[in-house]
Design a protein around this motif. Structure first.
Motif, PDB file in Angstrom:
ATOM      1  N   SER A   1       0.821  -1.208   0.000  1.00  0.00           N
ATOM      2  CA  SER A   1       0.000   0.000   0.000  1.00  0.00           C
ATOM      3  C   SER A   1       0.856   1.261   0.000  1.00  0.00           C
ATOM      4  CB  SER A   1      -0.939  -0.003   1.211  1.00  0.00           C
ATOM      5  OG  SER A   1      -0.206  -0.013   2.426  1.00  0.00           O
ATOM      6  N   THR A   2       1.914   1.276   0.803  1.00  0.00           N
ATOM      7  CA  THR A   2       2.793   2.445   0.863  1.00  0.00           C
ATOM      8  C   THR A   2       3.502   2.652  -0.460  1.00  0.00           C
ATOM      9  OG1 THR A   2       3.130   2.197   3.241  1.00  0.00           O
ATOM     10  CG2 THR A   2       4.758   3.484   2.042  1.00  0.00           C
TER      11      THR A   2
ATOM     12  N   GLU B   1       1.100   4.129  -3.011  1.00  0.00           N
ATOM     13  CA  GLU B   1       0.781   5.527  -2.725  1.00  0.00           C
ATOM     14  C   GLU B   1       1.959   6.446  -3.025  1.00  0.00           C
ATOM     15  OE1 GLU B   1      -0.413   5.129   1.300  1.00  0.00           O
ATOM     16  OE2 GLU B   1      -2.299   4.128   0.794  1.00  0.00           O
TER      17      GLU B   1
ATOM     18  N   GLY C   1       2.071   7.327  -6.526  1.00  0.00           N
ATOM     19  CA  GLY C   1       0.947   8.099  -7.017  1.00  0.00           C
ATOM     20  C   GLY C   1      -0.236   7.282  -7.482  1.00  0.00           C
ATOM     21  N   HIS C   2      -0.335   6.025  -7.018  1.00  0.00           N
ATOM     22  CA  HIS C   2      -1.436   5.152  -7.417  1.00  0.00           C
ATOM     23  C   HIS C   2      -2.409   4.953  -6.251  1.00  0.00           C
ATOM     24  CE1 HIS C   2       0.600   4.062 -11.151  1.00  0.00           C
ATOM     25  NE2 HIS C   2       1.703   3.862 -10.449  1.00  0.00           N
ATOM     26  N   ASP C   3      -3.638   4.594  -6.580  1.00  0.00           N
ATOM     27  CA  ASP C   3      -4.625   4.237  -5.560  1.00  0.00           C
ATOM     28  C   ASP C   3      -4.472   2.760  -5.206  1.00  0.00           C
ATOM     29  OD1 ASP C   3      -5.831   6.772  -5.455  1.00  0.00           O
ATOM     30  OD2 ASP C   3      -7.050   6.323  -7.217  1.00  0.00           O
ATOM     31  N   HIS C   4      -4.542   2.457  -3.930  1.00  0.00           N
ATOM     32  CA  HIS C   4      -4.396   1.073  -3.471  1.00  0.00           C
ATOM     33  C   HIS C   4      -5.641   0.642  -2.708  1.00  0.00           C
ATOM     34  CE1 HIS C   4      -3.434  -1.891  -0.273  1.00  0.00           C
ATOM     35  NE2 HIS C   4      -2.812  -2.496  -1.268  1.00  0.00           N
ATOM     36  N   SER C   5      -6.061  -0.587  -2.950  1.00  0.00           N
ATOM     37  CA  SER C   5      -7.146  -1.185  -2.173  1.00  0.00           C
ATOM     38  C   SER C   5      -6.816  -2.655  -1.964  1.00  0.00           C
ATOM     39  CB  SER C   5      -8.488  -1.042  -2.903  1.00  0.00           C
ATOM     40  OG  SER C   5      -8.447  -1.682  -4.172  1.00  0.00           O
TER      41      SER C   5
ATOM     42  N   VAL D   1      -4.214  -2.105  -7.537  1.00  0.00           N
ATOM     43  CA  VAL D   1      -3.644  -0.782  -7.766  1.00  0.00           C
ATOM     44  C   VAL D   1      -4.426  -0.132  -8.899  1.00  0.00           C
ATOM     45  CG1 VAL D   1      -1.606   0.505  -8.510  1.00  0.00           C
ATOM     46  CG2 VAL D   1      -1.360  -1.413  -6.929  1.00  0.00           C
ATOM     47  N   ASP D   2      -4.973   1.031  -8.620  1.00  0.00           N
ATOM     48  CA  ASP D   2      -5.829   1.727  -9.579  1.00  0.00           C
ATOM     49  C   ASP D   2      -6.965   0.828 -10.061  1.00  0.00           C
ATOM     50  OD1 ASP D   2      -4.261   3.998  -9.351  1.00  0.00           O
ATOM     51  OD2 ASP D   2      -2.997   3.476 -11.060  1.00  0.00           O
TER      52      ASP D   2
END
Length: 247
Positions: free
Chosen positions: A83-84, A87, A90-94, A130-131
């Motif tokens: 996750s770090t 981020e 510059g990407h979204d993480h879930s 990611v994204d």
């Protein structure tokens, strides 16, 4: 018989790893350690030098020695959670937890980890995106004897890797990077084709010779790469663990 300088090293290491001496804590002055261990200043200096070389303390001339920042920030083998990394890039993480199960180590896995058969573990499977696109399948074992608080942790707001890095100190890590082909179950979760190339990061971390966690993180080969920097040191060229980056 353990030498005095080794005993000093291990005593200080144990206090740091247990959290009794947090980052920034001042290590007793050399003359204090000489008195405590009834040894020469040279012996104390040898122990402190070894701790500084390991990255566990920082020595400052005329000021003293202090516990260094957590190993996560200083080790040559950099450990960051998925996750770090996402981020920072510059990407979204879930993520979502696919499996969470308390069980005991079977004989084969116990031998692989160097731990006793029957030891209690928490087994986790976690899918990272990611994204919005699957980027990693995490299969993790946490040793409950070393991390008892994991027994009741649901990882609802923090993924397992980040939670462990925030909660549990470690003293040693081993990484293996391996190319594998996706089996049917992995391909389905990562939204790729069976037999497609994947990159697997295998990591085991220890605290004072006891396993904290073992994890296999599988990435689809067409969406991922490892990149690394190399820096000269006094002992020659030492390479850092390649950093992960989404592609």
């Amino acid at each position: 018989m353990v030498s005095i300088h080794r005993r000093i090293f291990e005593d200080i290491e144990a206090r740091i790893m247990s959290g009794a001496w947090p980052p920034g804590h001042r290590i007793p002055f050399e003359h204090e350690l000489v008195q405590e261990y009834q040894c020469s200043r040279m012996t104390v200096n040898k122990a402190l030098s070894a701790l500084a070389e390991r990255g566990m303390i920082i020595r400052r001339r005329k000021v003293g020695s202090f516990v260094a920042a957590r190993q996560i920030d200083r080790t040559v083998m950099d450990i960051q959670d998925i996750s770090t990394e996402a981020e920072l890039a510059g990407h979204d993480h879930s993520y979502r937890i696919l499996m969470r199960k308390i069980e005991t180590l079977d004989a084969v896995t116990a031998t692989q980890l160097g731990e006793p058969t029957g030891a209690e573990i928490l087994r986790l499977h976690c899918l990272h995106a990611v994204d919005g696109k699957p980027n990693a399948l995490e299969r993790r074992i946490i040793m409950l004897a070393m991390v008892p608080s994991a027994r009741t942790e649901g990882f609802a707001s923090v993924p397992p890797g980040k939670w462990l890095l925030d909660m549990v100190p470690w003293s040693k890590a081993r990484h293996v990077i391996r190319a594998v082909s996706a089996d049917a179950a992995t391909a389905r979760l990562l939204e790729t084709e069976r037999g497609d190339a994947c990159l697997t990061l295998i990591r085991q971390t220890w605290q004072n010779s006891r396993t904290v966690t073992y994890v296999e993180i599988i990435h689809p080969g067409d969406r991922f790469q490892f990149a690394g920097d190399f820096h000269p040191t006094e002992r020659g060229v030492r390479d850092q663990l390649p950093r992960r980056s989404a592609s």
